[in-house]
Design a protein around this motif. Structure first.
Motif, short mmCIF file in Angstrom:
data_model
loop_
_atom_site.label_atom_id
_atom_site.label_comp_id
_atom_site.label_asym_id
_atom_site.label_seq_id
_atom_site.Cartn_x
_atom_site.Cartn_y
_atom_site.Cartn_z
N ALA A 47 0.81 -1.21 0.00
CA ALA A 47 0.00 0.00 0.00
C ALA A 47 0.84 1.27 0.00
CB ALA A 47 -0.92 0.01 1.22
N VAL A 48 2.14 1.14 0.26
CA VAL A 48 3.01 2.32 0.37
C VAL A 48 3.67 2.58 -0.98
CG1 VAL A 48 4.97 3.35 1.58
CG2 VAL A 48 3.46 1.74 2.78
N PRO A 49 3.50 3.77 -1.57
CA PRO A 49 4.13 4.07 -2.87
C PRO A 49 5.65 3.94 -2.79
CG PRO A 49 2.47 5.71 -2.34
CD PRO A 49 2.67 4.90 -1.10
N ARG A 50 6.25 3.52 -3.89
CA ARG A 50 7.70 3.30 -3.95
C ARG A 50 8.30 3.97 -5.17
NH1 ARG A 50 8.14 -3.27 -3.23
NH2 ARG A 50 6.83 -3.43 -1.35
N ASP A 51 9.56 4.37 -5.01
CA ASP A 51 10.45 4.62 -6.13
C ASP A 51 11.38 3.42 -6.22
OD1 ASP A 51 9.49 7.07 -6.94
OD2 ASP A 51 10.96 8.25 -5.81
N THR A 52 11.29 2.67 -7.30
CA THR A 52 12.10 1.46 -7.47
C THR A 52 13.07 1.64 -8.63
OG1 THR A 52 10.30 0.06 -6.65
CG2 THR A 52 12.08 -1.03 -7.86
N VAL A 53 14.35 1.46 -8.36
CA VAL A 53 15.37 1.46 -9.41
C VAL A 53 15.79 0.01 -9.63
CG1 VAL A 53 17.69 2.18 -10.08
CG2 VAL A 53 16.18 3.78 -8.87
N ILE A 54 15.64 -0.47 -10.85
CA ILE A 54 15.99 -1.85 -11.19
C ILE A 54 17.23 -1.82 -12.08
CG2 ILE A 54 15.20 -4.03 -12.19
CD1 ILE A 54 12.33 -3.12 -11.66
N ILE A 55 18.29 -2.49 -11.60
CA ILE A 55 19.59 -2.47 -12.29
C ILE A 55 19.89 -3.87 -12.81
CG2 ILE A 55 22.04 -1.97 -12.08
CD1 ILE A 55 21.41 -0.19 -9.70
N ASN A 56 20.08 -3.99 -14.12
CA ASN A 56 20.38 -5.28 -14.74
C ASN A 56 21.79 -5.31 -15.33
OD1 ASN A 56 18.02 -7.08 -14.61
ND2 ASN A 56 16.97 -5.43 -15.67
N ASP A 57 22.52 -6.35 -15.01
CA ASP A 57 23.81 -6.64 -15.64
C ASP A 57 23.54 -7.02 -17.10
OD1 ASP A 57 26.29 -7.72 -16.39
OD2 ASP A 57 26.56 -8.79 -14.51
N ARG A 58 24.30 -6.42 -18.03
CA ARG A 58 24.17 -6.81 -19.43
C ARG A 58 25.54 -7.13 -20.03
NH1 ARG A 58 22.49 -1.26 -22.66
NH2 ARG A 58 24.24 0.04 -22.01
N SER A 59 26.45 -7.63 -19.20
CA SER A 59 27.78 -8.02 -19.67
C SER A 59 27.68 -9.24 -20.58
CB SER A 59 28.69 -8.32 -18.49
OG SER A 59 28.15 -9.36 -17.68
N THR A 60 28.77 -9.57 -21.24
CA THR A 60 28.77 -10.67 -22.23
C THR A 60 28.25 -11.97 -21.65
OG1 THR A 60 30.62 -9.67 -23.43
CG2 THR A 60 30.24 -12.02 -23.76
N GLN A 151 9.26 12.42 -2.34
CA GLN A 151 7.84 12.80 -2.30
C GLN A 151 6.99 11.77 -1.55
OE1 GLN A 151 7.00 13.47 -6.49
NE2 GLN A 151 7.57 15.62 -6.35
N GLY A 152 7.48 11.34 -0.39
CA GLY A 152 6.72 10.42 0.45
C GLY A 152 6.81 8.96 0.06
N ARG A 153 7.59 8.61 -0.95
CA ARG A 153 7.71 7.22 -1.38
C ARG A 153 8.87 6.52 -0.67
NH1 ARG A 153 6.55 10.28 -5.86
NH2 ARG A 153 4.86 9.58 -7.22
N GLN A 154 8.71 5.21 -0.46
CA GLN A 154 9.85 4.39 -0.06
C GLN A 154 10.81 4.31 -1.25
OE1 GLN A 154 7.84 0.73 0.82
NE2 GLN A 154 7.90 1.09 3.02
N ARG A 155 12.08 4.13 -0.96
CA ARG A 155 13.07 3.98 -2.02
C ARG A 155 13.62 2.56 -2.00
NH1 ARG A 155 16.11 9.90 -1.57
NH2 ARG A 155 15.01 10.82 -3.34
N HIS A 156 13.55 1.91 -3.16
CA HIS A 156 13.90 0.50 -3.29
C HIS A 156 14.80 0.33 -4.50
CE1 HIS A 156 12.34 -3.93 -3.69
NE2 HIS A 156 13.50 -3.87 -3.08
N LEU A 157 15.80 -0.51 -4.37
CA LEU A 157 16.72 -0.80 -5.49
C LEU A 157 16.86 -2.31 -5.61
CD1 LEU A 157 20.04 0.99 -6.33
CD2 LEU A 157 19.97 -1.50 -6.27
N ILE A 158 16.75 -2.81 -6.83
CA ILE A 158 16.96 -4.24 -7.11
C ILE A 158 18.12 -4.35 -8.09
CG2 ILE A 158 15.93 -6.38 -7.98
CD1 ILE A 158 13.16 -5.13 -7.43
N LEU A 159 19.16 -5.06 -7.67
CA LEU A 159 20.37 -5.24 -8.49
C LEU A 159 20.52 -6.70 -8.86
CD1 LEU A 159 23.26 -4.47 -9.55
CD2 LEU A 159 24.06 -4.90 -7.21
N LEU A 160 20.71 -6.98 -10.15
CA LEU A 160 20.93 -8.35 -10.63
C LEU A 160 22.26 -8.42 -11.37
CD1 LEU A 160 18.53 -10.87 -12.18
CD2 LEU A 160 20.52 -10.20 -13.52
#
Length: 237
Positions: A47-60, A151-160
């Motif tokens: 129920a809590v709005p989020r800012d989510t940054v999703i980081i993907n590895d794109r190496s060979t 702006q009141g959002r949780q901050r979330h980061l997903i790294l792969l």
């Protein structure tokens, strides 16, 4: 990537149904979520709005086909799962996309999750090439959070990632301490030896925020869990 985009419609319908069930079903044991003012409160995690940054590895090495049709495709599909799930749960969310090899590229800045068609279109253009500098992806995330108030959002980061490279721990600590970001890290590959697990655990917010995942199906399920908050644990107090 064309097969991923073709698969998206059926995946979206399935996830939207799941999101609707979550909205109308209260958990038997409520979870504690960290609020932006650094306090904790009882609230459904979705129920809590989020800012989510999703980081993907794109190496060979992300072109390897042990995650059919490839590790990169598995990561892209999992990212789409996360976006679709969150869009069905909280329309106030924003999502940013970053990809890295030797250097990072901000594919999309923090963008309203209602623009998910644009987000998915960008993901469909990714290809695997180059080396691995994990720190570059986190540095790009710092730039995004610096530019855009929460702006009141949780901050979330997903790294792969599926490899070693760079020195990301100091960047991760900066994100946690300066921007109050919860960091989930996913290692993928043939075996856990393919990644620097000791380092990735230090990048993650806590031990519980790191996982090594061996197949595409489990990867999608994990990203769905991250989106719904089923394994959201907030900050390490």
């Amino acid at each position: 990537m064309a097969s991923i985009l073709k698969h998206m419609k059926s995946l979206e319908a399935r996830l939207n149904g799941y999101a609707e069930r979550l909205r109308t079903t209260s958990p038997s044991t409520p979870l504690v979520v960290a609020s932006p003012d650094n306090t904790s409160q009882w609230s459904p995690p979705w129920a809590v709005p989020r800012d989510t940054v999703i980081i993907n590895d794109r190496s060979t090495s992300m072109g390897s086909r042990d995650y059919r049709p490839s590790r990169l495709a598995g990561g892209v599909t999992a990212t789409i799962t996360c976006i679709n799930t969150r869009s069905g749960l909280c329309r106030q969310d924003r999502v940013a996309l970053i990809a890295f090899n030797d250097a990072a590229e901000i594919l999309m800045p923090l963008t309203a999750i209602t623009e998910k068609t644009r987000l998915v279109r960008v993901l469909g253009k990714l290809s695997a090439r180059g080396g691995t500098d994990i720190a570059s992806g986190l540095k790009a995330a710092i730039q995004l959070f610096r530019r855009t108030p929460a702006q009141g959002r949780q901050r979330h980061l997903i790294l792969l990632t599926d490899g070693h490279g760079g020195d990301p721990v100091s960047k991760a600590n900066h994100l946690k301490q300066r921007y109050d970001v919860v960091i989930d890290v996913v290692g993928i590959g043939g075996t856990p030896d393919d990644v620097n697990e000791a380092m990735l655990r230090r990048v993650a917010t806590t031990e519980h925020h790191y996982r090594f995942i061996k197949d595409s199906r489990s990867l999608q399920k994990h990203y769905q869990n991250l989106a719904t908050g089923l394994i959201w644990r907030g900050k390490d107090k």
